[in-house]
Design an enzyme around this catalytic site. Structure first.
Site, PDB file in Angstrom:
ATOM      1  N   ALA A   1       2.683  -0.261  11.932  1.00  0.00           N
ATOM      2  CA  ALA A   1       3.638  -1.305  11.516  1.00  0.00           C
ATOM      3  C   ALA A   1       4.426  -1.937  12.660  1.00  0.00           C
ATOM      4  O   ALA A   1       5.297  -2.772  12.420  1.00  0.00           O
ATOM      5  CB  ALA A   1       4.606  -0.812  10.435  1.00  0.00           C
ATOM      6  N   ALA A   2       4.099  -1.584  13.907  1.00  0.00           N
ATOM      7  CA  ALA A   2       4.810  -2.227  15.026  1.00  0.00           C
ATOM      8  C   ALA A   2       4.508  -3.735  15.042  1.00  0.00           C
ATOM      9  O   ALA A   2       5.410  -4.559  15.210  1.00  0.00           O
ATOM     10  CB  ALA A   2       4.393  -1.593  16.349  1.00  0.00           C
ATOM     11  N   GLY A   3       3.242  -4.081  14.824  1.00  0.00           N
ATOM     12  CA  GLY A   3       2.864  -5.504  14.785  1.00  0.00           C
ATOM     13  C   GLY A   3       3.500  -6.209  13.590  1.00  0.00           C
ATOM     14  O   GLY A   3       3.924  -7.364  13.695  1.00  0.00           O
ATOM     15  N   ASP A   4       3.568  -5.523  12.462  1.00  0.00           N
ATOM     16  CA  ASP A   4       4.184  -6.118  11.260  1.00  0.00           C
ATOM     17  C   ASP A   4       5.675  -6.375  11.503  1.00  0.00           C
ATOM     18  O   ASP A   4       6.226  -7.382  11.048  1.00  0.00           O
ATOM     19  CB  ASP A   4       4.023  -5.181  10.057  1.00  0.00           C
ATOM     20  CG  ASP A   4       2.562  -4.951   9.713  1.00  0.00           C
ATOM     21  OD1 ASP A   4       1.742  -5.845   9.962  1.00  0.00           O
ATOM     22  OD2 ASP A   4       2.251  -3.862   9.194  1.00  0.00           O
TER      23      ASP A   4
ATOM     24  N   GLY B   1       1.404  -1.224   3.890  1.00  0.00           N
ATOM     25  CA  GLY B   1       0.697  -2.469   3.558  1.00  0.00           C
ATOM     26  C   GLY B   1       1.263  -3.527   4.492  1.00  0.00           C
ATOM     27  O   GLY B   1       2.488  -3.608   4.661  1.00  0.00           O
TER      28      GLY B   1
ATOM     29  N   ASN C   1       0.824  -1.213   0.000  1.00  0.00           N
ATOM     30  CA  ASN C   1       0.000   0.000   0.000  1.00  0.00           C
ATOM     31  C   ASN C   1       0.854   1.258   0.000  1.00  0.00           C
ATOM     32  O   ASN C   1       1.946   1.277   0.577  1.00  0.00           O
ATOM     33  CB  ASN C   1      -0.860   0.081   1.279  1.00  0.00           C
ATOM     34  CG  ASN C   1      -1.972  -0.944   1.317  1.00  0.00           C
ATOM     35  OD1 ASN C   1      -2.422  -1.413   0.279  1.00  0.00           O
ATOM     36  ND2 ASN C   1      -2.403  -1.287   2.517  1.00  0.00           N
TER      37      ASN C   1
ATOM     38  N   GLU D   1      -5.129  -8.957   3.376  1.00  0.00           N
ATOM     39  CA  GLU D   1      -5.362  -7.717   2.613  1.00  0.00           C
ATOM     40  C   GLU D   1      -5.297  -7.932   1.101  1.00  0.00           C
ATOM     41  O   GLU D   1      -5.186  -6.958   0.358  1.00  0.00           O
ATOM     42  CB  GLU D   1      -4.330  -6.637   3.013  1.00  0.00           C
ATOM     43  CG  GLU D   1      -4.555  -6.051   4.385  1.00  0.00           C
ATOM     44  CD  GLU D   1      -3.664  -4.853   4.700  1.00  0.00           C
ATOM     45  OE1 GLU D   1      -2.602  -4.685   4.070  1.00  0.00           O
ATOM     46  OE2 GLU D   1      -4.037  -4.089   5.596  1.00  0.00           O
TER      47      GLU D   1
HETATM   48  O1  RIB Z   1      -0.124  -2.594   9.709  1.00  0.00           O
HETATM   49  C1  RIB Z   1       0.048  -1.305   9.191  1.00  0.00           C
HETATM   50  C2  RIB Z   1      -0.394  -1.259   7.760  1.00  0.00           C
HETATM   51  O2  RIB Z   1      -1.781  -1.503   7.694  1.00  0.00           O
HETATM   52  C3  RIB Z   1      -0.214   0.068   7.078  1.00  0.00           C
HETATM   53  O3  RIB Z   1       1.061   0.214   6.504  1.00  0.00           O
HETATM   54  C4  RIB Z   1      -1.372   0.121   6.087  1.00  0.00           C
HETATM   55  O4  RIB Z   1      -0.998   0.160   4.767  1.00  0.00           O
HETATM   56  C5  RIB Z   1      -2.249  -1.080   6.426  1.00  0.00           C
HETATM   57  O5  RIB Z   1      -2.054  -2.129   5.564  1.00  0.00           O
END
Ligand code: RIB
Length: 299
Positions: free
Chosen positions: A242-245, A38, A10, A136
């Site tokens: 994005a902390a979880g990512d 994303g 994203n 997503e």
């Molecule tokens: O987890 C954060 C992400 O969620 C963002 O970067 C946004 O694009 C959504 O996908």
């Protein structure tokens, strides 16, 4: 062991605000920026910056050059990312003064990840590789089955929660990465109380390994034989996006490196603390060297 991440990309449109806009209200942003994001892209970048071998599979539109660039410069293999007609996915993100966010996503090219693209991608899989998913993109359920049939271990971060989750064969998942809300949803637990969610997940998915993240209450890892708790590293919260990512990418990277579980959780927790202390999604994800430095300073 490599990781194939079949996931979203994203363009994040980030609006810093005094407070989240309320129904019927108009507010002015205090700062506007665009960044790469994303959940898929963020997790691939976290994997690559932590030293894992990662291949991203997904789709962008003609405006997706910056998304491909950041993946490549971070060390992610991008041959599996198609450029399709139309716009890339994007997200509208409000970040308030306390660093909390809320997010609206617009699928764009992420909604055009086809079965044909997935069939092509799974040809790369060797037994034992990990295939990572979020929620997503289109055809996640199909892709989970295809990955499993090809001999991969499947990791799922079932985010965001929506009706599409019902089409994902959860019984094929080897690693779940969930917060308490997602954990409640997929386990069918009655409350978000962590103990109850944990019991619900253990009962419903007895063969899976689970990471349950609980925000400032830390995280738990559990599987049939182990149950380990990890505290958070306290930092000033600037932006939680994005902390979880970041946690997810660092966790799976540790698995590919065969690291000991305590070490994996410590490293993932430190990496996500660094992400919380910086603005943006992809720009906030640290390298392994930054995480090592942080851990030395925060014994
Ligand atoms: O987890 C954060 C992400 O969620 C963002 O970067 C946004 O694009 C959504 O996908």
């Amino acid at each position: 062991m490599k990781v194939l991440n079949i996931g979203s990309l994203n363009i994040d449109r980030v609006y810093e605000v005094e407070h989240f806009v309320k129904p019927g209200e108009t507010i002015k942003t205090t700062h506007y920026s665009e960044a790469c994001g994303g959940k898929g892209l963020n997790q691939s970048i976290a994997l690559a910056r932590s030293g894992a071998e990662v291949y991203h599979v997904g789709a962008v539109g003609a405006d997706g050059g910056m998304l491909l660039d950041v993946l490549k410069t971070s060390g992610v293999h991008t041959e599996g990312v198609r450029i399709l007609p139309g716009a890339s996915g994007h997200a509208v993100i409000q970040v308030d003064v306390s660093g909390q966010n809320n997010i609206i996503i617009c699928g764009g090219a992420n909604d055009s990840v086809s079965k044909e693209m997935i069939d092509e991608a799974v040809k790369k899989i060797e037994t034992g590789d990990i295939v990572l998913f979020q929620n997503e993109i289109s055809n996640v359920g199909y892709a989970v089955r295809a990955a499993k049939e090809a001999g991969a271990k499947v990791a799922l971060n079932p985010s965001p929660i929506n009706e599409n989750l019902a089409s994902i064969p959860m019984d094929l998942v080897d690693y779940f990465l969930v917060n308490e809300i997602e954990g409640k949803e997929i386990s069918g637990a009655e409350t978000e109380e962590p103990g109850i969610v944990m019991e619900g997940l253990k009962k419903k998915f007895p063969n899976a390994a689970v990471v349950l993240t609980l925000g400032d209450k830390g995280s738990w890892y559990f599987d049939r034989g182990k149950c380990i708790r990890q505290e958070i590293y306290k930092v000033k919260t600037v932006d939680t996006t994005a902390a979880g990512d970041t946690f997810c990418g660092y966790f799976l990277s540790g698995i590919t490196k065969n690291m000991e579980m305590h070490e994996i959780l410590k490293t993932a927790s430190a990496a996500s603390a660094i992400a919380v202390s910086k603005k943006g999604a992809a720009p906030s994800i640290p390298t392994y060297e930054e995480v090592e430095e942080f851990l030395k300073e925060n014994q």
